[in-house]
Scaffold this motif. Structure first.
Motif, short mmCIF file in Angstrom:
data_model
loop_
_atom_site.label_atom_id
_atom_site.label_comp_id
_atom_site.label_asym_id
_atom_site.label_seq_id
_atom_site.Cartn_x
_atom_site.Cartn_y
_atom_site.Cartn_z
N ARG A 185 0.82 -1.21 0.00
CA ARG A 185 0.00 0.00 0.00
C ARG A 185 0.86 1.27 0.00
O ARG A 185 0.46 2.29 -0.56
N THR A 186 2.02 1.20 0.62
CA THR A 186 2.94 2.35 0.56
C THR A 186 3.39 2.59 -0.88
O THR A 186 3.48 3.74 -1.34
N TRP A 187 3.67 1.50 -1.60
CA TRP A 187 4.03 1.64 -3.01
C TRP A 187 2.87 2.23 -3.81
O TRP A 187 3.08 3.11 -4.67
N VAL A 188 1.65 1.78 -3.54
CA VAL A 188 0.48 2.32 -4.23
C VAL A 188 0.35 3.81 -3.94
O VAL A 188 0.14 4.63 -4.85
N ALA A 189 0.48 4.19 -2.66
CA ALA A 189 0.35 5.59 -2.28
C ALA A 189 1.46 6.44 -2.89
O ALA A 189 1.23 7.58 -3.31
N ALA A 190 2.67 5.89 -2.95
CA ALA A 190 3.79 6.63 -3.51
C ALA A 190 3.60 6.89 -5.00
O ALA A 190 4.14 7.87 -5.54
N ASN A 191 2.85 6.05 -5.67
CA ASN A 191 2.57 6.22 -7.10
C ASN A 191 1.24 6.94 -7.35
O ASN A 191 0.77 6.99 -8.48
N SER A 192 0.65 7.46 -6.29
CA SER A 192 -0.58 8.24 -6.41
C SER A 192 -0.24 9.72 -6.28
O SER A 192 0.92 10.09 -6.07
N ALA A 236 2.33 21.64 4.49
CA ALA A 236 3.04 21.48 3.22
C ALA A 236 2.04 21.54 2.07
O ALA A 236 1.54 20.50 1.63
N PRO A 237 1.72 22.75 1.59
CA PRO A 237 0.69 22.88 0.55
C PRO A 237 1.04 22.09 -0.71
O PRO A 237 2.11 22.26 -1.30
N TYR A 238 0.13 21.20 -1.06
CA TYR A 238 0.25 20.39 -2.28
C TYR A 238 1.58 19.63 -2.36
O TYR A 238 2.15 19.46 -3.44
N GLN A 239 2.04 19.17 -1.20
CA GLN A 239 3.15 18.22 -1.15
C GLN A 239 2.55 16.86 -0.80
O GLN A 239 1.91 16.71 0.23
N TRP A 240 2.79 15.84 -1.62
CA TRP A 240 2.08 14.57 -1.50
C TRP A 240 2.49 13.76 -0.28
O TRP A 240 1.76 12.87 0.15
N ILE A 241 3.62 14.05 0.32
CA ILE A 241 4.15 13.19 1.38
C ILE A 241 3.17 13.08 2.56
O ILE A 241 2.97 11.98 3.10
N LEU A 242 2.54 14.17 2.98
CA LEU A 242 1.64 14.10 4.14
C LEU A 242 0.34 13.35 3.82
O LEU A 242 -0.09 12.50 4.61
N PRO A 243 -0.33 13.61 2.70
CA PRO A 243 -1.47 12.76 2.35
C PRO A 243 -1.08 11.29 2.27
O PRO A 243 -1.82 10.41 2.73
N MET A 244 0.08 11.00 1.68
CA MET A 244 0.54 9.62 1.58
C MET A 244 0.69 9.00 2.96
O MET A 244 0.25 7.86 3.20
N LEU A 245 1.27 9.72 3.89
CA LEU A 245 1.46 9.19 5.24
C LEU A 245 0.12 8.98 5.95
O LEU A 245 -0.05 7.98 6.66
N THR A 246 -0.82 9.90 5.76
CA THR A 246 -2.12 9.71 6.41
C THR A 246 -2.80 8.46 5.88
O THR A 246 -3.43 7.71 6.64
N MET A 247 -2.69 8.20 4.58
CA MET A 247 -3.30 7.01 4.00
C MET A 247 -2.68 5.73 4.56
O MET A 247 -3.39 4.79 4.94
N VAL A 248 -1.35 5.70 4.64
CA VAL A 248 -0.68 4.49 5.12
C VAL A 248 -0.95 4.28 6.60
O VAL A 248 -1.19 3.15 7.05
N VAL A 249 -0.95 5.34 7.39
CA VAL A 249 -1.22 5.21 8.82
C VAL A 249 -2.65 4.72 9.05
O VAL A 249 -2.90 3.82 9.87
N LEU A 250 -3.60 5.31 8.35
CA LEU A 250 -4.99 4.86 8.49
C LEU A 250 -5.14 3.41 8.07
O LEU A 250 -5.88 2.63 8.70
N GLN A 251 -4.44 3.01 7.00
CA GLN A 251 -4.51 1.62 6.58
C GLN A 251 -3.91 0.70 7.63
O GLN A 251 -4.43 -0.41 7.87
N ALA A 252 -2.82 1.12 8.26
CA ALA A 252 -2.22 0.31 9.32
C ALA A 252 -3.19 0.12 10.48
O ALA A 252 -3.32 -1.00 11.01
N VAL A 253 -3.88 1.18 10.86
CA VAL A 253 -4.86 1.07 11.95
C VAL A 253 -6.01 0.16 11.53
O VAL A 253 -6.47 -0.68 12.32
#
Length: 593
Positions: A31-38, A85-102
């Motif tokens: 899922r991290t790979w998926v998020a990194a390519n989103s 971080a306006p329009y920097q993908w790293i924080l949305p990506m981290l929120t997705m991975v953290v939520l998926q982990a939970v």
């Protein structure tokens, strides 16, 4: 899968837990790979634009009706990420991975409470962790902020309800209620959470042959059901007073067609790790496009699973009925809230409207595994056969995840945002006229959230956006700020005042005729003027609201964005003792030079 079959696997409790942990780690890596390519897509820009420009605790943000959704939690998360971080993908990506982990842990936690640390636990866990059913909603940030909190709540509250009914400890009622509240802040579909939790506990009591399982579940879990009902009542009041109803019945034939697309082309192929292939029309998201043979295999697997479990297992009929009912409820919600004249049947194949069914399927498999057998003889199932089936499902699912990601990463928004960020920072000397973003990024149906002033509001290095500007520029489809001009759809007629044209020197509106009528729309007028002093004028279409426009002493030009129609402009002065002469100029649409 049966209890005895699971016990025959050569795996002790500690090894089962290690394998489960390894499966979760592998899923999170995938899922991290998926998020990194989103990247940012469609609604993400609306969440970022509003969340990054409005106060975090304002009613305009928290109670915003987002296409029928009430999701203050999602807007707060988006607002925080955008401010940092306006329009920097790293924080949305981290929120997705953290939520998926939970979410993955919450499902594992529930399955362990149902099945214990036995090998059979790995089957429903793998089904949830790797099912392509959950991938499309995960990869899209806005959808993930809806879907993942719901998945977390479905599993966590069911686990708390199970422990409450087993032990009577009130802390499970408190935590279950709090998780419900949080999930409702992200997605209105979380209203199903207490009902799914109740059904899970009641079904386990039913297959466990407890007398009056529904009444027993009501009584034992009352400490959770009563506050949950109160929470839903309060939430319903907020929802229906805030969100405009958008329900529309598509008609029986269209509803059945959407059901077919959601079932045969959507859900069922995921039972074997499909759909393997996806189709896409940019800017729409990908949708499942399984082959006819895979559709057939999906139905065969479903029928075989029902027959293979109903024959040897007792009291599981309601498990299948309620699981099917949950999926049908999701499809019904999609039909009545998302159907419109321009809706295509492929909407049901995007899978995101019933992605939470993956949690329900995992629960159903676990409950069936707990059910007693009809005969005392053990069901012989070779461990290697069962393990091979799970491995084949995971491999098939990973291929579907890969093909989805390859399709999903074709996202014009990525280059558009990157180019616009750099271009806006380089050309911040004059306001940019208000305009919609590229149709490849946000379609006009998103108005007014598709306007550049909304989308780029969070950026710190940029020019102002205004309804008037002395220097006409526009953001093209590539995201570049380019010089622009107004097309001559209509022209301002020559005035009658010698050496002036049209003289405007009063607070009341002066009509300035055009050489033909304009229908109601968004137009841009180029006003070539001579002003006696710096000041402000008001400009409007014959039928439309006025815009305040700054003017400067001497001969100049200003470009004004107007909404409305008619056969003339209306102009008045707002500054005392200001006189303005207006000459011939175009009224039309803005295009690059």
């Amino acid at each position: 899968m049966t209890e005895d079959a699971g016990s025959r696997w050569d795996l002790g409790p500690a090894r089962v837990l290690r394998v489960a942990a390894a499966l979760i780690v592998v899923q999170l890596l995938v899922r991290t790979w998926v998020a990194a390519n989103s990247d940012f897509y469609w609604d993400d820009l609306i969440l970022a634009g509003r969340g990054g420009s409005l106060p975090l605790l304002s009613g305009d943000l928290l109670l915003y009706d987002h296409d029928g959704h009430l999701m203050p939690g999602a807007f707060v998360v988006a607002g925080i990420a955008t401010r940092i971080a306006p329009y920097q993908w790293i924080l949305p990506m981290l929120t997705m991975v953290v939520l998926q982990a939970v979410a993955s842990y919450a499902v594992f936690r529930l399955l362990r409470k149902i099945l214990g640390p036995r090998p059979v636990l790995l089957v429903p866990l793998a089904l949830y962790l790797f099912s392509p059913l959950t991938v499309p909603a995960f990869a899209w940030w806005a959808a993930a902020l809806n879907a993942l909190p719901l998945q977390i709540a479905l599993a966590w509250v069911a686990g708390d309800a199970l422990e409450l009914c087993r032990t009577g400890r009130r802390r499970y009622a408190v935590s279950g209620t709090l998780v419900l509240i949080v999930s409702l802040l992200f997605f209105e579909k979380s209203v199903v959470v207490p009902f799914a939790a109740f059904a899970t506990v009641a079904l386990l009591a039913h297959v466990g042959e407890r007398e009056r399982p529904v009444r027993s579940t009501l009584r034992r879990g009352a400490a959770l059901w009563i506050p949950s009902a109160a929470v839903l009542a309060v939430w319903a009041g907020f929802y229906f007073s805030t969100v405009a109803s958008q329900w529309e019945w598509a008609g029986a034939s269209r509803a059945l067609e959407l059901l077919h697309h959601g079932t045969s082309l959507g859900l069922l192929p995921t039972f074997v790790g499909g759909p393997w292939t996806w189709e896409r029309w940019i800017p729409s998201p990908p949708w499942a496009s399984p082959s006819t043979s895979l559709e057939v295999v999906g139905w065969v697997v479903l029928v075989a699973a029902v027959v293979a479990t109903v024959r040897p297992k007792r009291r599981i009929g309601w498990v299948w009925v309620l699981t099917a009912g949950y999926f049908l409820l999701s499809v019904t919600a999609m039909v009545v809230t998302r159907w419109g004249a321009d809706t295509t049947y492929e909407l049901a194949q995007t899978l995101r409207y019933f992605t939470d069914t993956a949690v329900i399927l995992a629960i159903a498999v676990a409950v069936i595994a707990r059910a007693p057998r009809r005969r005392a003889e053990p069901v012989r199932l070779r461990p290697l056969v069962a393990a091979g089936a799970v491995v084949a499902f995971v491999a098939s699912s990973l291929w579907s995840t890969y093909t989805f990601t390859r399709s999903w990463e074709e996202n014009p928004t990525t280059d558009y945002l990157a180019t616009a960020r750099a271009s806006l920072a380089d050309r911040d000397d004059a306001p940019i006229l208000q305009q919609p973003t590229s149709i490849w990024v946000l379609l006009p149906v998103a108005y007014p959230n598709n306007l550049v002033s909304r989308v780029f509001a969070p950026l710190r290095d940029r020019p102002a956006f205004s309804d008037s500007t002395p220097d006409l520029r526009m953001i093209d489809d590539a995201g570049s700020v380019v010089d622009a001009q107004v097309t001559w759809v209509r022209a301002i007629e020559p005035g009658t005042v010698p050496d002036c044209g049209h003289l405007v020197d009063r607070r009341s509106f002066e009509p300035i005729p055009l050489d033909g009528p304009l229908t109601g729309w968004e137009w841009t007028a180029q006003l070539n003027y001579l002003a006696t002093a710096d000041g402000e004028i008001a400009v409007a279409m014959e039928d439309g609201s006025p815009v305040r426009v700054p003017v400067h002493r001497g001969p100049n030009s200003v470009f004004v964005r107007l909404t409305g129609g008619g056969q003339s402009l209306r102009v008045s002065t707002l500054t005392p003792d200001l006189s303005v002469c207006i000459g011939v100029g175009p009224v039309g649409v803005v295009v690059p030079k």
